[in-house]
Design a protein around this motif. Structure first.
Motif, PDB file in Angstrom:
ATOM      1  N   ASP A   1       9.071  -8.952 -14.239  1.00  0.00           N
ATOM      2  CA  ASP A   1       9.488  -9.278 -15.608  1.00  0.00           C
ATOM      3  C   ASP A   1      10.482 -10.435 -15.575  1.00  0.00           C
ATOM      4  O   ASP A   1      11.693 -10.239 -15.441  1.00  0.00           O
ATOM      5  CB  ASP A   1      10.111  -8.041 -16.268  1.00  0.00           C
ATOM      6  N   ALA A   2       9.966 -11.635 -15.657  1.00  0.00           N
ATOM      7  CA  ALA A   2      10.809 -12.834 -15.629  1.00  0.00           C
ATOM      8  C   ALA A   2      10.013 -13.992 -16.234  1.00  0.00           C
ATOM      9  O   ALA A   2       8.808 -13.896 -16.430  1.00  0.00           O
ATOM     10  CB  ALA A   2      11.234 -13.165 -14.200  1.00  0.00           C
ATOM     11  N   SER A   3      10.703 -15.079 -16.525  1.00  0.00           N
ATOM     12  CA  SER A   3      10.041 -16.251 -17.110  1.00  0.00           C
ATOM     13  C   SER A   3      10.625 -17.524 -16.509  1.00  0.00           C
ATOM     14  O   SER A   3      11.681 -17.501 -15.860  1.00  0.00           O
ATOM     15  CB  SER A   3      10.215 -16.257 -18.630  1.00  0.00           C
ATOM     16  N   ASN A   4       9.933 -18.633 -16.738  1.00  0.00           N
ATOM     17  CA  ASN A   4      10.355 -19.943 -16.240  1.00  0.00           C
ATOM     18  C   ASN A   4      10.615 -19.940 -14.734  1.00  0.00           C
ATOM     19  O   ASN A   4      11.574 -20.539 -14.242  1.00  0.00           O
ATOM     20  CB  ASN A   4      11.616 -20.421 -16.975  1.00  0.00           C
ATOM     21  N   LEU A   5       9.749 -19.241 -14.021  1.00  0.00           N
ATOM     22  CA  LEU A   5       9.908 -19.143 -12.573  1.00  0.00           C
ATOM     23  C   LEU A   5       9.262 -20.350 -11.873  1.00  0.00           C
ATOM     24  O   LEU A   5       8.289 -20.923 -12.367  1.00  0.00           O
ATOM     25  CB  LEU A   5       9.252 -17.861 -12.065  1.00  0.00           C
ATOM     26  N   PRO A   6       9.785 -20.735 -10.715  1.00  0.00           N
ATOM     27  CA  PRO A   6       9.144 -21.806  -9.938  1.00  0.00           C
ATOM     28  C   PRO A   6       7.823 -21.302  -9.378  1.00  0.00           C
ATOM     29  O   PRO A   6       7.695 -20.120  -9.020  1.00  0.00           O
ATOM     30  CB  PRO A   6      10.156 -22.078  -8.817  1.00  0.00           C
ATOM     31  N   VAL A   7       6.838 -22.174  -9.308  1.00  0.00           N
ATOM     32  CA  VAL A   7       5.519 -21.764  -8.813  1.00  0.00           C
ATOM     33  C   VAL A   7       5.059 -22.712  -7.708  1.00  0.00           C
ATOM     34  O   VAL A   7       5.523 -23.847  -7.611  1.00  0.00           O
ATOM     35  CB  VAL A   7       4.467 -21.755  -9.949  1.00  0.00           C
TER      36      VAL A   7
ATOM     37  N   ALA B   1       8.861  -4.748  -9.182  1.00  0.00           N
ATOM     38  CA  ALA B   1       7.518  -5.250  -9.485  1.00  0.00           C
ATOM     39  C   ALA B   1       6.549  -4.100  -9.681  1.00  0.00           C
ATOM     40  O   ALA B   1       6.718  -3.020  -9.116  1.00  0.00           O
ATOM     41  CB  ALA B   1       7.029  -6.147  -8.349  1.00  0.00           C
ATOM     42  N   LYS B   2       5.534  -4.345 -10.489  1.00  0.00           N
ATOM     43  CA  LYS B   2       4.449  -3.386 -10.619  1.00  0.00           C
ATOM     44  C   LYS B   2       3.187  -3.995 -10.016  1.00  0.00           C
ATOM     45  O   LYS B   2       3.016  -5.224 -10.003  1.00  0.00           O
ATOM     46  CB  LYS B   2       4.220  -3.010 -12.078  1.00  0.00           C
TER      47      LYS B   2
ATOM     48  N   LYS C   1       0.824  -1.202   0.000  1.00  0.00           N
ATOM     49  CA  LYS C   1       0.000   0.000   0.000  1.00  0.00           C
ATOM     50  C   LYS C   1       0.866   1.263   0.000  1.00  0.00           C
ATOM     51  O   LYS C   1       1.792   1.407   0.796  1.00  0.00           O
ATOM     52  CB  LYS C   1      -0.912  -0.004   1.226  1.00  0.00           C
ATOM     53  N   ASP C   2       0.564   2.192  -0.933  1.00  0.00           N
ATOM     54  CA  ASP C   2       1.212   3.508  -1.032  1.00  0.00           C
ATOM     55  C   ASP C   2       2.712   3.437  -1.333  1.00  0.00           C
ATOM     56  O   ASP C   2       3.429   4.431  -1.163  1.00  0.00           O
ATOM     57  CB  ASP C   2       1.007   4.329   0.257  1.00  0.00           C
ATOM     58  N   ALA C   3       3.201   2.278  -1.772  1.00  0.00           N
ATOM     59  CA  ALA C   3       4.642   2.145  -2.048  1.00  0.00           C
ATOM     60  C   ALA C   3       5.014   2.873  -3.343  1.00  0.00           C
ATOM     61  O   ALA C   3       4.279   2.828  -4.328  1.00  0.00           O
ATOM     62  CB  ALA C   3       5.023   0.672  -2.155  1.00  0.00           C
ATOM     63  N   ASP C   4       6.172   3.549  -3.332  1.00  0.00           N
ATOM     64  CA  ASP C   4       6.694   4.188  -4.544  1.00  0.00           C
ATOM     65  C   ASP C   4       7.495   3.193  -5.375  1.00  0.00           C
ATOM     66  O   ASP C   4       7.563   3.306  -6.597  1.00  0.00           O
ATOM     67  CB  ASP C   4       7.583   5.382  -4.165  1.00  0.00           C
ATOM     68  N   GLU C   5       8.113   2.236  -4.698  1.00  0.00           N
ATOM     69  CA  GLU C   5       8.870   1.197  -5.402  1.00  0.00           C
ATOM     70  C   GLU C   5       8.720  -0.120  -4.665  1.00  0.00           C
ATOM     71  O   GLU C   5       8.747  -0.166  -3.431  1.00  0.00           O
ATOM     72  CB  GLU C   5      10.348   1.558  -5.518  1.00  0.00           C
ATOM     73  N   ILE C   6       8.554  -1.201  -5.428  1.00  0.00           N
ATOM     74  CA  ILE C   6       8.432  -2.547  -4.859  1.00  0.00           C
ATOM     75  C   ILE C   6       9.496  -3.432  -5.489  1.00  0.00           C
ATOM     76  O   ILE C   6       9.569  -3.546  -6.712  1.00  0.00           O
ATOM     77  CB  ILE C   6       7.041  -3.142  -5.140  1.00  0.00           C
ATOM     78  N   VAL C   7      10.314  -4.041  -4.658  1.00  0.00           N
ATOM     79  CA  VAL C   7      11.381  -4.917  -5.136  1.00  0.00           C
ATOM     80  C   VAL C   7      11.118  -6.334  -4.633  1.00  0.00           C
ATOM     81  O   VAL C   7      10.929  -6.558  -3.430  1.00  0.00           O
ATOM     82  CB  VAL C   7      12.765  -4.442  -4.653  1.00  0.00           C
ATOM     83  N   VAL C   8      11.095  -7.277  -5.567  1.00  0.00           N
ATOM     84  CA  VAL C   8      10.902  -8.688  -5.239  1.00  0.00           C
ATOM     85  C   VAL C   8      12.246  -9.394  -5.325  1.00  0.00           C
ATOM     86  O   VAL C   8      12.914  -9.363  -6.363  1.00  0.00           O
ATOM     87  CB  VAL C   8       9.893  -9.343  -6.208  1.00  0.00           C
TER      88      VAL C   8
END
Length: 478
Positions: free
Chosen positions: A156-162, A139-140, A122-129
């Motif tokens: 923005d990534a692919s083939n990630l573990p889920v 992240a957006k 909430k209200d974050a200017d930047e989010i880093v995963v």
């Protein structure tokens, strides 16, 4: 004799070892579960620029202890502050600074969709995963829903573990569960416990039937997954109940089916739509059950019908007790909002209710839950004593009715003294709308109804308070 003693000791030790191994065999081994799912759990850090006056401050008289294990934690959240929690953030000159917070999340799709809590981002200017392989990706926010406390992020990534998703419906009280998250920033910390209860309703979250556990959850765990023993996510860790700010054995997780439904709506339409009846409800207490002629407390008691609502269109009335919705039993008022909220807008639903002791069934077309509902307050009235109940009342002026958004008459409570009214929970500023199943028109009629009340028997009284309505059980003593 010595041989017998040695034999007894050996037998005792052997039996103890066998019992220990048998007990240990019954306890779950979480190692494989953690190894398989750790990579799909992420750390989430956010930053927000705030003015110096808005930055969190330590309580007055509290100093940051030097050299303690929590020294870095306090400085991370409160900055370089002087004794007593005073002093500006950052460079100390009162300039805007950056506030950081921590949370957890988990990956639900290989192309980078991540679930976490609304309050984490909430209200974050930047989010880093941050992933387990130490990659850090910005992240957006795809969408965020305050009512369910669920947010959907995209990296923005692919083939990630889920993670693998499970069914909270199959979860039983007493089942083992496990949480992975980042409490206090310690990435991929694992804690375990059992399910303490299901379908819990919290005061600020009417649309989430929480899973209660005794898994150790602390600041930073929010948004992380709750696993069952099959390695399936059954919940999103969201809240703790605490008097100290730390873990006290009561943790609450959002059921994963609720979270996924919210995430799907956020992904497809950017917001969440929920079903709505347009009623205010409350629990049926033992005293209210007696006043309505019920054998036991049950259902959701309707205390208000909102204008132009689906409930009004369907003919639902104040005083009705909803006992079943779409063939699902409504045991308490807390169980109704999640069922209604999950119903598709525009669909017809069958509602079984009790009205003046008779069972009735109505069809209702579900509407869309509005974003906000108005709240009104009472104005200062004159006085009129009702000695039998120990309260003073007044007729409502036209201006007061308009301010209170009343579509019907009533009487305004000016004062309450010790007595039956106070014992029932009636308070100054309440508007009494109904008594003994009669709509109250004015003070004179109210006094007439009061005189006819039976001694020592509970009678339902409907009051409006701060824009909401609720039934109370009134029991005159003489």
């Amino acid at each position: 004799m010595q041989h017998r003693f040695r034999f007894a000791v050996c037998l005792y030790l052997g039996l103890s070892a066998l019992l220990t191994r048998a007990y240990a065999a019954e306890l779950p081994d979480f190692t494989a579960l953690v190894e398989k799912n750790n990579t799909a759990v992420v750390n989430i850090s956010t930053s927000q620029k705030v003015a110096a006056s808005e930055r969190p401050q330590l309580p007055e008289g509290i100093e940051i202890p030097e050299g303690t294990p929590f020294d870095d934690f306090f400085r991370h959240y409160f900055g370089e502050q002087g004794p007593g929690g005073q002093g500006g953030p950052g460079d100390g000159n009162g300039q805007p600074s950056e506030v950081q917070s921590l949370g957890s999340g988990f990956i639900i799709s290989a192309d980078g969709y991540v679930i976490t809590n609304h309050h984490v981002v909430k209200d974050a200017d930047e989010i880093v995963v941050r992933l387990q392989d130490r990659r850090e990706l910005v992240a957006k926010v795809v969408g965020s829903d305050k009512r369910s406390d669920i947010a959907l992020l995209k990296i923005d990534a692919s083939n990630l573990p889920v993670v693998k998703l499970g069914s909270p419906e199959n979860l039983k009280v007493g089942s083992w569960v496990l949480a992975i998250g980042s409490p206090f920033g310690f990435d991929h910390s694992v804690t375990a416990g059992i399910v303490s209860a299901k379908g819990r309703s919290l005061p600020s979250d009417n649309y989430v039937p929480f899973i209660q556990t005794d898994v150790a959850i602390n600041p930073g765990n929010s948004g992380g997954p709750l696993f069952n023993l099959d390695g399936e996510v059954v919940g999103v860790n969201s809240q703790i109940y605490s008097r100290t700010g730390g873990f006290m054995g009561l943790s609450f997780a959002i059921p994963i089916d609720v979270a996924i439904k919210v995430a799907d709506q956020l992904k497809t339409q950017g917001r969440v739509s929920r079903g709505w009846l347009g009623v205010q409800i409350q629990d049926v207490t033992r005293e209210l059950a007696e006043s309505f002629g019920m054998k036991k407390p049950q259902g959701a008691l309707v205390s208000k019908i909102l204008p132009k609502s689906p409930a009004e269109a369907a003919g639902i009335q104040v005083g009705d007790i909803i006992i079943e919705f779409n063939k699902r039993e409504v045991d308490t008022s807390a169980s109704l909002p999640p069922i209604v909220g999950a119903t598709k807008i525009g669909e017809s639903a069958s509602v079984k209710l009790l009205r003046q002791g008779n069972v009735k069934e109505v069809e209702i077309k579900i509407g869309a839950l509005p974003d906000e509902e108005p709240v009104a307050s009472a104005a200062e009235p004159g006085t009129h004593d009702v000695d039998r109940l120990g309260l003073s009342i007044a007729n409502l002026t036209a201006e007061q009715k308009e301010q209170l958004e009343l579509e019907q008459n009533g009487v305004l409570v000016h004062d309450v003294k010790p007595g039956p009214a106070y014992d029932a929970g009636i308070r100054r500023g309440d508007v009494i709308l109904r008594l003994q199943d009669q709509a109250i028109k004015d003070a004179a009629q109210f006094e007439s109804v009061v005189k006819s009340l039976p001694k020592g028997k509970s009678t339902a009284v409907l009051v409006q308070r701060r824009g909401g309505t609720l039934f109370l059980a009134l029991k005159p003593k003489d």
